[in-house]
Design a protein around this motif. Structure first.
Motif, PDB file in Angstrom:
ATOM      1  N   TYR A   4      61.589  35.289  31.236  1.00 24.38           N
ATOM      2  CA  TYR A   4      60.368  35.750  31.894  1.00 24.38           C
ATOM      3  C   TYR A   4      59.156  35.101  31.241  1.00 24.38           C
ATOM      4  O   TYR A   4      59.084  34.979  30.014  1.00 24.38           O
ATOM      5  N   PHE A   5      58.215  34.703  32.089  1.00 27.37           N
ATOM      6  CA  PHE A   5      56.949  34.185  31.592  1.00 27.37           C
ATOM      7  C   PHE A   5      55.962  35.337  31.447  1.00 27.37           C
ATOM      8  O   PHE A   5      55.818  36.172  32.342  1.00 27.37           O
ATOM      9  N   VAL A   6      55.307  35.361  30.296  1.00 27.71           N
ATOM     10  CA  VAL A   6      54.435  36.478  29.935  1.00 27.71           C
ATOM     11  C   VAL A   6      53.044  35.957  29.625  1.00 27.71           C
ATOM     12  O   VAL A   6      52.887  34.885  29.028  1.00 27.71           O
ATOM     13  N   CYS A  41      58.646  33.768  27.420  1.00 25.02           N
ATOM     14  CA  CYS A  41      57.926  32.495  27.320  1.00 25.02           C
ATOM     15  C   CYS A  41      56.447  32.746  27.599  1.00 25.02           C
ATOM     16  O   CYS A  41      56.111  33.489  28.521  1.00 25.02           O
ATOM     17  N   ASP A  42      55.588  32.117  26.825  1.00 26.63           N
ATOM     18  CA  ASP A  42      54.159  32.310  27.067  1.00 26.63           C
ATOM     19  C   ASP A  42      53.590  31.298  28.047  1.00 26.63           C
ATOM     20  O   ASP A  42      52.395  31.305  28.329  1.00 26.63           O
ATOM     21  N   ALA A  48      60.812  32.678  22.931  1.00 28.46           N
ATOM     22  CA  ALA A  48      61.293  33.568  21.872  1.00 28.46           C
ATOM     23  C   ALA A  48      62.354  34.501  22.428  1.00 28.46           C
ATOM     24  O   ALA A  48      62.303  34.919  23.597  1.00 28.46           O
ATOM     25  N   LEU A  49      63.333  34.835  21.583  1.00 28.17           N
ATOM     26  CA  LEU A  49      64.346  35.816  21.928  1.00 28.17           C
ATOM     27  C   LEU A  49      63.782  37.195  21.612  1.00 28.17           C
ATOM     28  O   LEU A  49      63.316  37.442  20.496  1.00 28.17           O
ATOM     29  N   ARG A 144      57.320  26.079  30.204  1.00 32.17           N
ATOM     30  CA  ARG A 144      55.961  26.249  30.712  1.00 32.17           C
ATOM     31  C   ARG A 144      55.991  26.247  32.228  1.00 32.17           C
ATOM     32  O   ARG A 144      56.890  25.656  32.838  1.00 32.17           O
ATOM     33  N   VAL A 145      55.016  26.920  32.803  1.00 28.94           N
ATOM     34  CA  VAL A 145      54.871  26.944  34.265  1.00 28.94           C
ATOM     35  C   VAL A 145      53.911  25.829  34.675  1.00 28.94           C
ATOM     36  O   VAL A 145      52.786  25.777  34.174  1.00 28.94           O
ATOM     37  N   PRO A 146      54.334  24.941  35.552  1.00 27.22           N
ATOM     38  CA  PRO A 146      53.414  23.893  35.994  1.00 27.22           C
ATOM     39  C   PRO A 146      52.154  24.480  36.612  1.00 27.22           C
ATOM     40  O   PRO A 146      52.214  25.478  37.337  1.00 27.22           O
TER      41      PRO A 146
END
Length: 258
Positions: A4-6, A41-42, A48-49, A144-146
């Motif tokens: 998940y992106f946070v 994921c930031d 990170a786990l 990373r999110v584009p």
């Protein structure tokens, strides 16, 4: 393992909080419970786990167990500049382009753009495009999110050329002339100074670029390149070129001759 992106503001050195749709998905759909782990994921290159500490309806709090190495990003930072195509073709480009490793997406308007651009609907469409990029980045285990940028005009796009180490114009006339992408990429790699160069890939609409656009782009520093002897659909061209760039940048492994 779920990824998940946070928002970086919700991810400290020791803990992370999932909210909204992500929290509901992990808690209700995946039926996670305290003690289970996921990858946070930031969106800026930090993975990170995390181990779940508590679960509420709209929030999941987890402790960061350890940092994870970054291994899923393309070495060359490729921004796909795609002239607005008809229908949902841009959604396909964003989804599949994210899986293929694109760094960012820049939709633009060109002379042969067929779709009727409605500025009033831009914010809603931009939100959808960014959601597609986020989901595709999670699915493909990106770090990373584009970035999906607002639609811009051709003139504004040309003024961005100076921000890139290499600007490629996908132009079918060059394919007929035999000036292909492979040679251009090989020559660029041979003189490469930066480890992570910024590349801008220009893809025209259904009717391709107008000759005057190709001339304007070349005058501003773009290199017109062909994508082979066949005519590709606009939504295919970007993905085809991304695969070529990924191969030439070493994405598929192996060593190149000096």
């Amino acid at each position: 393992m779920q990824r998940y992106f946070v928002d970086p503001a919700r991810m400290s050195e020791t803990a992370v909080t999932l909210t909204g749709e992500d929290a509901r998905h992990l808690g209700s759909v995946m039926r996670a419970k305290p003690g289970d782990t996921f990858i946070a994921c930031d969106g800026r290159g930090r993975d990170a786990l995390a181990q779940i500490r508590s679960i509420d309806r709209d929030a999941i709090v987890a402790d960061i167990i350890r940092e994870l190495p970054i291994a899923a990003e393309m070495a060359w930072r490729v921004t796909v500049a795609q002239s607005l195509p008809k229908g949902d073709k841009l959604e396909t480009v964003i989804q599949k382009g994210t899986e293929a490793g694109a760094y960012a997406f820049q939709p633009f308007l060109s002379r042969r753009t067929v779709v009727q651009y409605d500025e009033r609907k831009e914010a809603k469409r931009l939100d959808r495009w960014r959601k597609i990029a986020k989901e595709a980045a999670e699915q493909s285990h990106r770090s990373r999110v584009p970035d999906v940028r607002p639609v811009t005009a051709w003139g504004s796009l040309i003024r961005q050329f100076a921000d890139y180490d290499l600007v490629l114009l996908c132009y079918e006339e060059e394919g007929r002339a035999g000036s292909g992408l492979r040679r251009t990429l090989s020559e660029f790699r041979g003189r490469l100074a930066a480890e992570s160069p910024a590349v801008l890939l220009l893809v025209g609409p259904e009717g391709g670029f107008a000759p005057e656009e190709a001339e304007e782009a070349a005058a501003a520093g773009a290199l017109p390149v062909g994508l082979g002897k066949r005519i590709l659909r606009t939504e295919t061209a970007a993905l085809y070129a991304l695969a070529c760039i990924g191969y030439e940048s070493g994405e598929l492994g192996g060593e190149f001759d000096a």
